[in-house]
Design an enzyme around this catalytic site. Structure first.
Site, PDB file in Angstrom:
ATOM      1  N   PRO A   2       0.827  -1.219   0.000  1.00 41.74           N
ATOM      2  CA  PRO A   2       0.000   0.000   0.000  1.00 41.74           C
ATOM      3  C   PRO A   2       0.862   1.270   0.000  1.00 41.74           C
ATOM      4  O   PRO A   2       1.855   1.350   0.721  1.00 41.74           O
ATOM      5  CB  PRO A   2      -0.784  -0.099   1.309  1.00 41.74           C
ATOM      6  CG  PRO A   2      -0.661  -1.519   1.746  1.00 41.74           C
ATOM      7  CD  PRO A   2       0.623  -2.027   1.185  1.00 41.74           C
ATOM      8  N   GLU A   3       0.485   2.228  -0.829  1.00 42.29           N
ATOM      9  CA  GLU A   3       1.177   3.513  -0.901  1.00 42.29           C
ATOM     10  C   GLU A   3       0.165   4.605  -0.536  1.00 42.29           C
ATOM     11  O   GLU A   3      -0.923   4.309  -0.062  1.00 42.29           O
ATOM     12  CB  GLU A   3       1.745   3.718  -2.318  1.00 42.29           C
ATOM     13  CG  GLU A   3       2.655   2.572  -2.767  1.00 42.29           C
ATOM     14  CD  GLU A   3       3.206   2.750  -4.177  1.00 42.29           C
ATOM     15  OE1 GLU A   3       3.289   3.893  -4.653  1.00 42.29           O
ATOM     16  OE2 GLU A   3       3.546   1.742  -4.814  1.00 42.29           O
ATOM     17  N   LYS A  59       2.748   7.086   4.153  1.00 40.64           N
ATOM     18  CA  LYS A  59       1.986   5.831   4.129  1.00 40.64           C
ATOM     19  C   LYS A  59       1.495   5.443   5.523  1.00 40.64           C
ATOM     20  O   LYS A  59       1.082   4.309   5.745  1.00 40.64           O
ATOM     21  CB  LYS A  59       2.852   4.705   3.562  1.00 40.64           C
ATOM     22  CG  LYS A  59       3.425   4.982   2.177  1.00 40.64           C
ATOM     23  CD  LYS A  59       4.313   3.819   1.746  1.00 40.64           C
ATOM     24  CE  LYS A  59       5.253   4.227   0.632  1.00 40.64           C
ATOM     25  NZ  LYS A  59       6.272   3.182   0.361  1.00 40.64           N
ATOM     26  N   ARG A 286      14.278  -2.992  -6.920  1.00 44.05           N
ATOM     27  CA  ARG A 286      12.837  -2.943  -7.202  1.00 44.05           C
ATOM     28  C   ARG A 286      12.578  -2.996  -8.702  1.00 44.05           C
ATOM     29  O   ARG A 286      13.240  -2.310  -9.485  1.00 44.05           O
ATOM     30  CB  ARG A 286      12.226  -1.650  -6.642  1.00 44.05           C
ATOM     31  CG  ARG A 286      12.595  -1.335  -5.199  1.00 44.05           C
ATOM     32  CD  ARG A 286      12.061  -2.359  -4.216  1.00 44.05           C
ATOM     33  NE  ARG A 286      10.612  -2.461  -4.253  1.00 44.05           N
ATOM     34  CZ  ARG A 286       9.784  -1.645  -3.605  1.00 44.05           C
ATOM     35  NH1 ARG A 286      10.268  -0.671  -2.875  1.00 44.05           N
ATOM     36  NH2 ARG A 286       8.476  -1.817  -3.685  1.00 44.05           N
TER      37      ARG A 286
END
Ligand SMILES: [Zn+2]
Length: 311
Positions: A2-3, A59, A286
């Site tokens: 989640p961002e 976040k 990433r």
């Protein structure tokens, strides 16, 4: 993971439901959730207190409690914060007696999203806030008074929504940084709330190559990137976030932003802007998706002027 858009979606759903309610009981079923503090300390710190506001920073989700206290939660990789309404019928007492290996009631096993229940806050209208987390990286801490500002000042940079992130501010925090733009956006200490998904989407919108050094941006690039970040986040908010894997909103529903990605997870597909082929590379460990044909690689700014004046 989640961002900002996912956490903000949860916050917007919770705000009208929980603000003004009182936490009647808090139960922590997994000591990792509150580490290094013991679960009992958090349970005692929040029980009996009214919720005065539901806020977000980066976040992080923040429940402001009466008495100048705040319950700060981070979903990390697979955390969910679900609101179970008061009108859901109670299970049988026998079901409630059984517990899983973390001591969470088996009751929740019947609802797939609640299988990994880590903590439960009971509210005075009979509803419950439930923190579930398959991989157990999620975290919670209770802070008092001025500790809240200090906590975020040490961890987070500028909020990208709400007007604080101007092109000038972006150029200022990026100046001198040699890290690739992708890593710069993920760092949280420059800009808060952007993760792997929205870094890719914002860089694509700004036509900037993810490997360009952050400090190589000129004023026009900072202008493009601020606009791109805001657009990428706003579109995601309108779609209630992305549910690539575990993310669910506070009602347990999936977001739909994953269907709207321009480049993220679209390796091998055609660029929606120029028709080139979207590529995947790894930046800072990433997966990073971009279009090599229309995202410009900026060169590191050479200090020619200073060198010339020294000669
Ligand atoms: Zn392209």
């Amino acid at each position: 993971m989640p961002e900002l858009p996912e956490v903000e979606t949860i916050r917007r759903q919770l705000e009208p439901e929980v603000v003004g309610r009182r936490i009647t009981e808090a139960e922590v079923f997994d000591e990792r959730w509150t580490r290094p503090n013991p679960p009992s300390a958090l349970e005692e710190a929040v029980a009996g207190r009214a919720i005065e506001a539901a806020e977000r920073r980066g976040k992080y989700l923040i429940l402001r409690l009466e008495g100048d206290r705040a319950l700060v939660m981070h979903l990390r990789m697979t955390g969910n914060l679900l609101l179970r309404p008061a009108d859901v019928p109670d299970e049988s007492v026998a079901d409630l007696m059984e517990t899983d290996r973390f001591g969470a009631p088996r009751l929740y096993e019947s609802t797939p999203q609640l299988r990994h229940l880590r903590a439960r806050l009971a509210l005075d209208d009979g509803s419950e806030l439930l923190f579930t987390d398959a991989r157990r990286f999620g975290h919670a801490v209770v802070l008092e008074g001025v500790e809240v500002d200090a906590y975020f000042a040490a961890r987070l940079g500028i909020e990208p929504l709400g007007g604080a992130l101007t092109p000038e501010a972006l150029c200022e925090i990026a100046a001198g940084r040699t890290a690739p733009l992708k890593s710069f956006l993920l760092s949280q200490t420059g800009i808060a709330g952007i993760g792997n998904i929205y870094a890719d989407e914002a860089l694509f919108r700004a036509r900037l190559h993810p490997l360009s050094p952050a400090g190589s941006m000129k004023a026009e690039h900072c202008e493009d990137l601020v606009e791109a970040i805001v657009d990428a986040l706003e579109v995601a908010l309108a779609n209630r976030g992305s549910s690539i894997d575990d993310y669910r909103d506070a009602r347990g529903e999936r977001g739909s932003m994953q269907d709207e990605f321009l480049v993220h997870t679209r390796e091998g597909e055609l660029c929606p802007r120029c028709g080139g082929t979207i590529r995947r590379i790894v930046v800072g460990g990433r997966s990073t998706y971009f279009c090599p044909d229309c995202q410009r690689r900026l060169r590191r700014r050479r200090r020619t002027r200073r060198a010339a004046s020294r000669a």
